[in-house]
Enzyme design. Structure first.
Site, PDB file in Angstrom:
ATOM      1  N   LYS A  26       0.894  -1.140   0.005  1.00 32.42           N
ATOM      2  CA  LYS A  26       0.139   0.146  -0.031  1.00 32.42           C
ATOM      3  C   LYS A  26       0.976   1.359   0.066  1.00 32.42           C
ATOM      4  CE  LYS A  26      -1.481   1.619   4.077  1.00 32.42           C
ATOM      5  NZ  LYS A  26      -1.494   3.130   4.393  1.00 32.42           N
ATOM      6  N   ASN A  27       1.879   1.330   0.613  1.00 32.83           N
ATOM      7  CA  ASN A  27       2.836   2.530   1.029  1.00 32.83           C
ATOM      8  C   ASN A  27       3.394   2.824  -0.334  1.00 32.83           C
ATOM      9  OD1 ASN A  27       1.556   2.914   3.319  1.00 32.83           O
ATOM     10  ND2 ASN A  27       3.265   2.547   4.688  1.00 32.83           N
ATOM     11  N   CYS A  70      -4.609  13.285  13.009  1.00 32.05           N
ATOM     12  CA  CYS A  70      -4.723  12.024  12.867  1.00 32.05           C
ATOM     13  C   CYS A  70      -4.194  11.372  14.208  1.00 32.05           C
ATOM     14  CB  CYS A  70      -3.834  11.690  11.817  1.00 32.05           C
ATOM     15  SG  CYS A  70      -2.430  10.476  12.143  1.00 32.05           S
ATOM     16  N   ARG A 104       1.417  14.945  12.914  1.00 30.66           N
ATOM     17  CA  ARG A 104       1.725  14.601  11.519  1.00 30.66           C
ATOM     18  C   ARG A 104       1.526  15.840  10.683  1.00 30.66           C
ATOM     19  NH1 ARG A 104      -0.287   8.694   9.939  1.00 30.66           N
ATOM     20  NH2 ARG A 104       1.243   8.760   8.595  1.00 30.66           N
ATOM     21  N   ASP A 121       5.215   0.714  11.790  1.00 36.12           N
ATOM     22  CA  ASP A 121       3.944   0.087  11.271  1.00 36.12           C
ATOM     23  C   ASP A 121       4.204  -1.218  11.720  1.00 36.12           C
ATOM     24  OD1 ASP A 121       3.290   2.556  10.207  1.00 36.12           O
ATOM     25  OD2 ASP A 121       3.418   1.982   7.900  1.00 36.12           O
ATOM     26  N   ILE A 174       9.254   7.542  16.021  1.00 39.77           N
ATOM     27  CA  ILE A 174       8.863   8.125  14.742  1.00 39.77           C
ATOM     28  C   ILE A 174       7.498   8.924  15.039  1.00 39.77           C
ATOM     29  CG2 ILE A 174       8.123   7.856  12.458  1.00 39.77           C
ATOM     30  CD1 ILE A 174      10.859   6.791  12.788  1.00 39.77           C
ATOM     31  N   ARG A 232      -8.530  -0.444   5.411  1.00 40.54           N
ATOM     32  CA  ARG A 232      -7.532   0.671   4.803  1.00 40.54           C
ATOM     33  C   ARG A 232      -6.319  -0.066   4.140  1.00 40.54           C
ATOM     34  NH1 ARG A 232      -5.620   4.675   8.141  1.00 40.54           N
ATOM     35  NH2 ARG A 232      -4.314   4.977   6.308  1.00 40.54           N
TER      36      ARG A 232
END
Ligand code: UD1
Length: 445
Positions: free
Chosen positions: A44-45, A140, A145, A330, A352, A422
């Site tokens: 996805k990324n 978010c 972010r 992630d 992060i 998602r």
């Protein structure tokens, strides 16, 4: 311009719901070992920036291995269509994007608010058309972010940036100019946005302290196939020499290393053997090392990775999230779920994002023993997690709760699973096929 989307992914909520009632659930009976084969999807990324890169040319850009069933793919498709691009997607991961002309270089709040990555249309649009207007993505669940690095870079390339009424307006009527841009912080999105913009700028752009993620390399490879001149991909200094025009190309999307890592952690938790098809271990060294330390073993056969844990107890180990090649943020939530089942303790440090421990209270409701202090969490292993009704506020936290359900005693119900839609293709089906007792319960309309 006509817009075409001839394949609609089988998702059932078109508007993001705001409450748990009326949305689908996942139910899991814990305690089953996982054994079998899982086909890993395209990342996805990688897919999202690749789609935005198609805005750099009037020619068709063709993709294979796209994770087309994901909600984020549908959201970005809607953004590109709203701009006037044609997007056709097929059920086997094919996608063709043709942005021959753009009706209106304006990306609306209603779409951008659903997915922050929509900001990646800004660089390509301003580079090709000299102006663009994109809604600010807003807050978010995993921190504030900001997009200051994206904007700083475009300004350094000569764009005039105005923030008004919740929108970023970028204009460069005479085109962007190459520049030397140093990022104060490593940013995947800012590196991608500026790498795309620099392809159509005049002269040379150097991105210093750039991100090195495999998804950046994948984007760079597409840009090179489109006629871009790029050096230093996969290093922290990327040099792009602008060209007059970019052309069409064909590209296969890199495997999803986060999906791969999630299933590695799943089998570490449950025990058993999984063959993960069409993926690569070399992008996951920062996960493989602590998993080996914890007692998991790996084999590689061509493009398949085989992950086993048979009999050995798991041992706690420490991790710290960092930009690639460090441990991916992630996979932090999923790794924390695994630590709850280890002998001893493990420490998880998140560097992060400032607010990425939202899964901790939910894991504790299932019996986990976790203490958070600022950016670190100490996870002390417990004998057994207990099934519970849980919910999460972001994608990776949600999947961490599904993993917890796979080993918990009794029934776990995971609410708000639209987050999972998602980012994980056919999560329930993939786990079911390997022996998990898991089902999706459809909401009553
Ligand atoms: C991407 C990934 C996301 C992953 C993240 C970090 C996509 C679509 N998403 O997100 O899954 O968790 O990388 O690996 O690829 N920052 C600033 N200013 C900016 C931009 C970022 O301060 O202008 C900060 C962020 O708040 C964060 C850090 O930099 O603390 C890293 O963010 P970044 O790498 O930009 O993440 P994304 O590209 O949004």
């Amino acid at each position: 311009m006509t817009t075409v989307l001839n394949y609609v992914a089988p998702l059932d909520q078109d508007n993001l719901p705001s409450a748990k009632s009326g949305t689908d659930l996942i139910q899991i009976q814990g305690g089953k070992r996982l054994n079998g084969t899982i086909e890993i999807s395209g990342a996805k990324n990688a897919a999202l920036p690749l789609m935005c890169a198609a805005l750099l040319t009037e020619d068709a850009v063709r993709f294979t291995n796209m994770p087309n069933t994901l909600r984020d793919m549908r959201t970005l498709t809607a953004v590109l269509q709203s701009l006037g691009a044609e997007v056709t997607a097929g059920p086997a991961g094919e996608m063709v994007i043709r942005a021959e002309t753009i009706d209106d270089a304006h990306a609306d709040y209603e779409l951008v608010r659903q997915m922050r990555a929509s900001i990646l249309v800004l660089g390509p649009l301003v580079a090709r058309f000299g102006e663009a207007e994109v809604s600010l993505p807003g807050g978010c669940a995993i921190g504030t972010r900001p997009i200051d690095l994206h904007l700083m870079g475009l300004e350094a390339m000569g764009a005039k940036i105005d923030l008004q009424d919740g929108y970023v307006r970028a204009s460069a009527p005479n085109g962007l100019q190459g520049a030397a841009i140093t990022f104060a912080k490593v940013s995947v999105g800012a590196t991608e946005n500026l790498m795309m913009a620099a392809c159509l700028a005049k002269g040379k752009t150097t991105l210093i302290n750039a991100a090195k993620e495999p998804e950046i390399v994948d984007l760079g490879e597409l840009l090179i196939a489109m006629g871009g001149q790029i050096e230093g991909l996969g290093t922290s200094t990327i040099t792009i020499t602008g060209v007059e025009r970019m052309n069409g190309a064909t590209h296969s999307v890199v495997a999803d290393r986060i999906e791969t890592g999630t299933y590695m952690i799943a089998v570490a938790l449950t025990g058993g053997t999984l063959r993960l098809k069409n993926t690569q271990l070399r992008f996951l060294e920062a996960l493989v090392a602590p998993l080996k330390k914890a007692g998991v073993s790996f084999d590689v056969e061509g493009e398949d990775v085989i992950v086993h844990r048979n009999g050995t107890p798991l041992v706690g180990t420490d991790i710290m999230t960092e930009p690639f090649p460090g441990f991916p943020t992630d996979l932090q939530a999923q790794f924390m779920t695994m630590l709850t089942q280890c002998e001893g303790a493990g420490m998880v440090t998140e560097t992060i994002f400032e607010n990425r421990f939202m899964h901790v209270p939910e894991l504790c409701r299932m019996g986990a023993n976790i203490t958070v202090h600022n950016g670190s969490a100490i996870v002390r292993g417990v004998k057994r997690l207990k099934g519970a009704e849980v919910m999460a506020t972001d994608l990776r936290a949600s999947v961490a709760l599904v993993l917890a359900g796979l080993v918990a005693e009794g029934t776990t119900t995971v609410n708000r699973i639209y987050h999972l839609d998602r980012g994980y293709e056919n999560l329930v089906e993939k786990l079911q096929a390997c022996g998990a007792e898991i089902s999706r319960i459809r909401a009553i309309e």
